[in-house]
Design a protein around this motif. Structure first.
Motif, PDB file in Angstrom:
ATOM      1  N   PHE A 255      65.189 150.019 -28.009  1.00  0.00           N
ATOM      2  CA  PHE A 255      64.819 150.141 -26.598  1.00  0.00           C
ATOM      3  C   PHE A 255      66.069 150.155 -25.723  1.00  0.00           C
ATOM      4  CE2 PHE A 255      64.050 148.061 -22.521  1.00  0.00           C
ATOM      5  CZ  PHE A 255      62.977 148.778 -22.010  1.00  0.00           C
ATOM      6  N   PHE A 256      66.936 149.164 -25.897  1.00  0.00           N
ATOM      7  CA  PHE A 256      68.133 149.077 -25.054  1.00  0.00           C
ATOM      8  C   PHE A 256      69.161 150.153 -25.405  1.00  0.00           C
ATOM      9  CE2 PHE A 256      66.684 144.559 -24.590  1.00  0.00           C
ATOM     10  CZ  PHE A 256      66.444 144.622 -23.223  1.00  0.00           C
ATOM     11  N   ALA A 257      69.295 150.461 -26.705  1.00  0.00           N
ATOM     12  CA  ALA A 257      70.259 151.493 -27.105  1.00  0.00           C
ATOM     13  C   ALA A 257      69.864 152.851 -26.543  1.00  0.00           C
ATOM     14  CB  ALA A 257      70.356 151.560 -28.629  1.00  0.00           C
ATOM     15  N   ASN A 258      68.576 153.177 -26.611  1.00  0.00           N
ATOM     16  CA  ASN A 258      68.129 154.477 -26.124  1.00  0.00           C
ATOM     17  C   ASN A 258      68.098 154.537 -24.605  1.00  0.00           C
ATOM     18  OD1 ASN A 258      67.684 156.763 -27.693  1.00  0.00           O
ATOM     19  ND2 ASN A 258      65.504 156.814 -27.231  1.00  0.00           N
ATOM     20  N   MET A 259      67.938 153.380 -23.959  1.00  0.00           N
ATOM     21  CA  MET A 259      68.020 153.354 -22.500  1.00  0.00           C
ATOM     22  C   MET A 259      69.392 153.847 -22.052  1.00  0.00           C
ATOM     23  SD  MET A 259      67.124 150.265 -19.877  1.00  0.00           S
ATOM     24  CE  MET A 259      65.355 150.537 -20.139  1.00  0.00           C
ATOM     25  N   LEU A 260      70.435 153.410 -22.748  1.00  0.00           N
ATOM     26  CA  LEU A 260      71.782 153.878 -22.433  1.00  0.00           C
ATOM     27  C   LEU A 260      71.959 155.339 -22.837  1.00  0.00           C
ATOM     28  CD1 LEU A 260      75.076 151.909 -23.126  1.00  0.00           C
ATOM     29  CD2 LEU A 260      74.937 154.379 -23.410  1.00  0.00           C
ATOM     30  N   ASN A 261      71.586 155.664 -24.060  1.00  0.00           N
ATOM     31  CA  ASN A 261      71.852 157.000 -24.594  1.00  0.00           C
ATOM     32  C   ASN A 261      71.113 158.090 -23.828  1.00  0.00           C
ATOM     33  OD1 ASN A 261      72.854 158.837 -26.808  1.00  0.00           O
ATOM     34  ND2 ASN A 261      70.652 159.041 -27.127  1.00  0.00           N
ATOM     35  N   VAL A 262      69.803 157.914 -23.642  1.00  0.00           N
ATOM     36  CA  VAL A 262      69.011 158.957 -22.985  1.00  0.00           C
ATOM     37  C   VAL A 262      69.360 159.067 -21.504  1.00  0.00           C
ATOM     38  CG1 VAL A 262      66.671 159.650 -22.324  1.00  0.00           C
ATOM     39  CG2 VAL A 262      67.134 158.867 -24.647  1.00  0.00           C
ATOM     40  N   GLY A 263      69.592 157.921 -20.859  1.00  0.00           N
ATOM     41  CA  GLY A 263      70.015 157.978 -19.464  1.00  0.00           C
ATOM     42  C   GLY A 263      71.308 158.749 -19.299  1.00  0.00           C
ATOM     43  N   LEU A 264      72.218 158.528 -20.233  1.00  0.00           N
ATOM     44  CA  LEU A 264      73.518 159.194 -20.159  1.00  0.00           C
ATOM     45  C   LEU A 264      73.403 160.698 -20.370  1.00  0.00           C
ATOM     46  CD1 LEU A 264      76.539 158.668 -19.799  1.00  0.00           C
ATOM     47  CD2 LEU A 264      76.703 158.316 -22.272  1.00  0.00           C
ATOM     48  N   ILE A 265      72.708 161.102 -21.449  1.00  0.00           N
ATOM     49  CA  ILE A 265      72.647 162.534 -21.735  1.00  0.00           C
ATOM     50  C   ILE A 265      71.756 163.278 -20.735  1.00  0.00           C
ATOM     51  CG2 ILE A 265      73.115 162.170 -24.185  1.00  0.00           C
ATOM     52  CD1 ILE A 265      70.221 162.628 -24.810  1.00  0.00           C
ATOM     53  N   SER A 266      70.798 162.562 -20.121  1.00  0.00           N
ATOM     54  CA  SER A 266      69.923 163.218 -19.143  1.00  0.00           C
ATOM     55  C   SER A 266      70.662 163.578 -17.858  1.00  0.00           C
ATOM     56  CB  SER A 266      68.729 162.311 -18.809  1.00  0.00           C
ATOM     57  OG  SER A 266      67.902 162.105 -19.929  1.00  0.00           O
ATOM     58  N   TRP A 267      71.606 162.742 -17.452  1.00  0.00           N
ATOM     59  CA  TRP A 267      72.250 162.928 -16.161  1.00  0.00           C
ATOM     60  C   TRP A 267      73.687 163.428 -16.237  1.00  0.00           C
ATOM     61  CZ3 TRP A 267      70.111 163.347 -11.566  1.00  0.00           C
ATOM     62  CH2 TRP A 267      68.822 162.824 -11.375  1.00  0.00           C
ATOM     63  N   MET A 268      74.305 163.431 -17.436  1.00  0.00           N
ATOM     64  CA  MET A 268      75.700 163.837 -17.523  1.00  0.00           C
ATOM     65  C   MET A 268      75.959 165.272 -17.063  1.00  0.00           C
ATOM     66  SD  MET A 268      78.176 161.810 -18.078  1.00  0.00           S
ATOM     67  CE  MET A 268      79.474 162.861 -18.752  1.00  0.00           C
ATOM     68  N   PRO A 269      75.130 166.265 -17.460  1.00  0.00           N
ATOM     69  CA  PRO A 269      75.394 167.621 -16.943  1.00  0.00           C
ATOM     70  C   PRO A 269      75.379 167.685 -15.418  1.00  0.00           C
ATOM     71  CG  PRO A 269      73.906 167.735 -18.813  1.00  0.00           C
ATOM     72  CD  PRO A 269      74.025 166.281 -18.456  1.00  0.00           C
ATOM     73  N   THR A 270      74.402 166.993 -14.801  1.00  0.00           N
ATOM     74  CA  THR A 270      74.347 166.957 -13.338  1.00  0.00           C
ATOM     75  C   THR A 270      75.568 166.252 -12.774  1.00  0.00           C
ATOM     76  OG1 THR A 270      71.923 166.913 -13.409  1.00  0.00           O
ATOM     77  CG2 THR A 270      72.966 166.202 -11.366  1.00  0.00           C
ATOM     78  N   TYR A 271      75.989 165.174 -13.409  1.00  0.00           N
ATOM     79  CA  TYR A 271      77.179 164.441 -12.973  1.00  0.00           C
ATOM     80  C   TYR A 271      78.423 165.321 -13.022  1.00  0.00           C
ATOM     81  CZ  TYR A 271      80.964 160.977 -13.136  1.00  0.00           C
ATOM     82  OH  TYR A 271      82.114 160.262 -12.905  1.00  0.00           O
ATOM     83  N   LEU A 272      78.561 166.093 -14.117  1.00  0.00           N
ATOM     84  CA  LEU A 272      79.722 166.964 -14.252  1.00  0.00           C
ATOM     85  C   LEU A 272      79.738 168.046 -13.175  1.00  0.00           C
ATOM     86  CD1 LEU A 272      79.843 167.419 -18.142  1.00  0.00           C
ATOM     87  CD2 LEU A 272      81.358 166.012 -16.728  1.00  0.00           C
ATOM     88  N   VAL A 273      78.560 168.599 -12.868  1.00  0.00           N
ATOM     89  CA  VAL A 273      78.485 169.672 -11.864  1.00  0.00           C
ATOM     90  C   VAL A 273      78.707 169.128 -10.455  1.00  0.00           C
ATOM     91  CG1 VAL A 273      76.935 171.349 -10.786  1.00  0.00           C
ATOM     92  CG2 VAL A 273      77.023 171.159 -13.280  1.00  0.00           C
ATOM     93  N   GLN A 274      78.033 168.000 -10.125  1.00  0.00           N
ATOM     94  CA  GLN A 274      78.065 167.510  -8.750  1.00  0.00           C
ATOM     95  C   GLN A 274      79.318 166.700  -8.430  1.00  0.00           C
ATOM     96  OE1 GLN A 274      74.482 165.360  -7.822  1.00  0.00           O
ATOM     97  NE2 GLN A 274      73.201 167.182  -7.859  1.00  0.00           N
ATOM     98  N   THR A 275      79.759 165.883  -9.385  1.00  0.00           N
ATOM     99  CA  THR A 275      80.872 164.969  -9.109  1.00  0.00           C
ATOM    100  C   THR A 275      82.216 165.533  -9.543  1.00  0.00           C
ATOM    101  OG1 THR A 275      79.365 163.095  -9.378  1.00  0.00           O
ATOM    102  CG2 THR A 275      81.715 162.613  -9.452  1.00  0.00           C
ATOM    103  N   LYS A 276      82.231 166.218 -10.675  1.00  0.00           N
ATOM    104  CA  LYS A 276      83.490 166.750 -11.199  1.00  0.00           C
ATOM    105  C   LYS A 276      83.681 168.229 -10.877  1.00  0.00           C
ATOM    106  CE  LYS A 276      84.612 162.830 -13.032  1.00  0.00           C
ATOM    107  NZ  LYS A 276      85.738 162.042 -12.484  1.00  0.00           N
ATOM    108  N   GLN A 277      82.697 168.826 -10.159  1.00  0.00           N
ATOM    109  CA  GLN A 277      82.771 170.235  -9.746  1.00  0.00           C
ATOM    110  C   GLN A 277      82.992 171.183 -10.935  1.00  0.00           C
ATOM    111  OE1 GLN A 277      84.741 167.867  -7.646  1.00  0.00           O
ATOM    112  NE2 GLN A 277      82.706 167.723  -6.744  1.00  0.00           N
ATOM    113  N   VAL A 278      82.306 170.887 -12.028  1.00  0.00           N
ATOM    114  CA  VAL A 278      82.361 171.737 -13.210  1.00  0.00           C
ATOM    115  C   VAL A 278      81.276 172.809 -13.089  1.00  0.00           C
ATOM    116  CG1 VAL A 278      82.118 171.797 -15.734  1.00  0.00           C
ATOM    117  CG2 VAL A 278      83.277 169.866 -14.627  1.00  0.00           C
TER     118      VAL A 278
END
Length: 433
Positions: A255-278
């Motif tokens: 439960f806790f491991a997947n909370m980190l993993n899925v949260g990370l992979i779900s939002w990382m592309p958006t983070y890269l585009v919006q925050t890192k201007q990728v």
């Protein structure tokens, strides 16, 4: 009074009514195994087919983390609504794990697994026809119902084809397709969106899934449990399984491991585009790299579990959880893109130690007749977190005026909880209540 369910593969000792301690029977008399005969060649074909199906499943799933970027523009979605779309799949996916695992144990994996592949492929294709936020949430929920049974039923397939002492490696290979599928999904869907748009990509993925369902029908053999001449051992219900310490704690760790993993992979592309201007295409390709390394890492973990993992599961769990927590924290303070990507990759590789171990535990410690149900219980814990994490992160991002820092701190807290539970894991006291 009925005696509690017992199995020698799960607990060596149990208390007798007179207060004395008695040794349980050896594993060889713990009940009928479900293993059926697969030739060496057919085992290879089976593993290739299961691997391909898992690759496709996770390509279907991860595609949403990329396509949600143009979807937000097309449907005017804010971060909270996008988080709802990302989570809707995991709600139904988690619940279906429980029912499908039980069905695979009772009827064998072939029918359940093929039905899952066919149904999720249908709803993957229907995603391309979505016209609003509500339709996206509904279709993704139906997609979760289809895919939810694949994980536990594939565990039963592994148990049907391989003996206990050689199950961690094939299981790690199969679930490693999570990362290969995610890598393909991230890179391919980004390229497809760039050239043809996101709707066309979902139709292609859905058609490929229907073909895969037909292939699996001819590759997987019927389980010997379907033979009326095979006496079925009495099996506890889901309530008893949830009360079993080894399963309850394993599910909580996932439960806790997947909370980190899925949260990370779900939002990382958006983070890269919006925050890192990728650029979107670059973000999709970059997001595929951690998945490739994680696939390699998970197969190493499977080999280690089969060779050295006996009575060392806690070390695998706690070490992986601690490393996830550390690398996630380092991601938050990273300013350079290449440093961020390095720590993301190391965080996901650390996750594979937890991921491989939690799915090896039912295969190694439970009787064959309960593997599907038990795998469903463990995966239920992980997917329940998957339903929560993207939505919570979306709310945190909105309330932080677009900053991802509070959302990432939430993921670090999940890693801390995973580590704290992992250091208490034990296979003692694992008999059924």
């Amino acid at each position: 009074m009925n005696e509690p369910y017992q199995d020698a593969s799960m607990s060596t000792l149990h208390a007798r009514p007179d207060g004395q301690t008695a040794r349980e029977p050896s594993a060889s008399v713990s009940g009928p195994a479900v293993t059926t005969h697969y030739s060496g060649t057919r085992k290879v074909v089976l593993l290739i087919a299961l691997l391909a199906a898992w690759v496709l499943a996770n390509a279907d799933r991860i595609a949403m983390t990329i396509s949600i970027i143009p979807m937000r523009t097309e449907f005017s979605l804010d971060a909270r609504e996008a988080g709802l779309v990302l989570s809707s799949f995991h709600v139904t996916y988690a619940l279906t794990n429980l029912a499908a695992g039980w069905m695979a144990d009772k009827f064998g994996s072939r029918r359940v697994l093929v039905f899952c592949v066919a149904s999720w492929s249908l709803f993957t294709s229907l995603t391309g026809f979505a016209w609003s936020l509500a339709s996206l949430v509904a279709i993704r929920g139906l997609f979760g119902i289809g895919e939810g049974g694949f994980s536990p039923s594939s565990s039963v397939t592994i148990a049907e084809a391989f003996p206990k002492e050689r199950r961690a490696r094939p299981k790690s290979l199969i679930i490693g397709a999570t990362f290969i599928g995610s890598a393909i999904g991230s890179g391919w869907i980004a390229s497809m969106i760039h050239t043809h748009g996101w709707r066309f990509a979902y139709h292609v993925l859905g058609g490929a899934g229907i073909v895969m369902a037909v292939i699996l029908w001819f590759v997987i053999k019927d389980s010997p449990l379907q033979d009326p001449s095979v006496k079925k051992a009495a099996r506890p219900g889901l309530k008893a399984l949830f009360r079993t310490p080894i399963l309850r704690r394993t599910a909580l760790i996932f439960f806790f491991a997947n909370m980190l993993n899925v949260g990370l992979i779900s939002w990382m592309p958006t983070y890269l585009v919006q925050t890192k201007q990728v650029h979107l295409l670059t973000a999709g390709v970059a997001a595929s790299l951690p998945f490739v390394f994680s696939f390699i890492s998970l197969n190493v973990v499977g080999w280690l579990l089969d060779r050295y993992g006996e009575k060392r599961e806690r070390l695998f769990l706690a070490g992986g959880a601690f490393s996830m927590m550390v690398f996630m924290a380092l991601m938050v303070i990273s300013s350079e893109l290449w440093v961020l990507m390095t720590f993301w990759t190391l965080c996901m590789m650390s996750f594979t130690f937890v991921y491989g171990t939690v799915f090896a535990i039912p295969l190694k410690h439970l009787p064959d007749s309960l593997i599907g149900t038990a795998a469903g219980v463990v995966n239920f814990g992980g997917q329940l977190a998957s339903a929560i994490s993207p939505t919570v992160m979306g709310f945190l991002i909105v309330h932080a005026a677009g900053s991802f820092v509070p959302a990432f701190l939430f993921l670090i807290a999940a890693g801390v909880c995973c580590f704290l539970v992992s250091i208490t894991w034990t296979n003692r006291g694992s008999q059924m209540a």
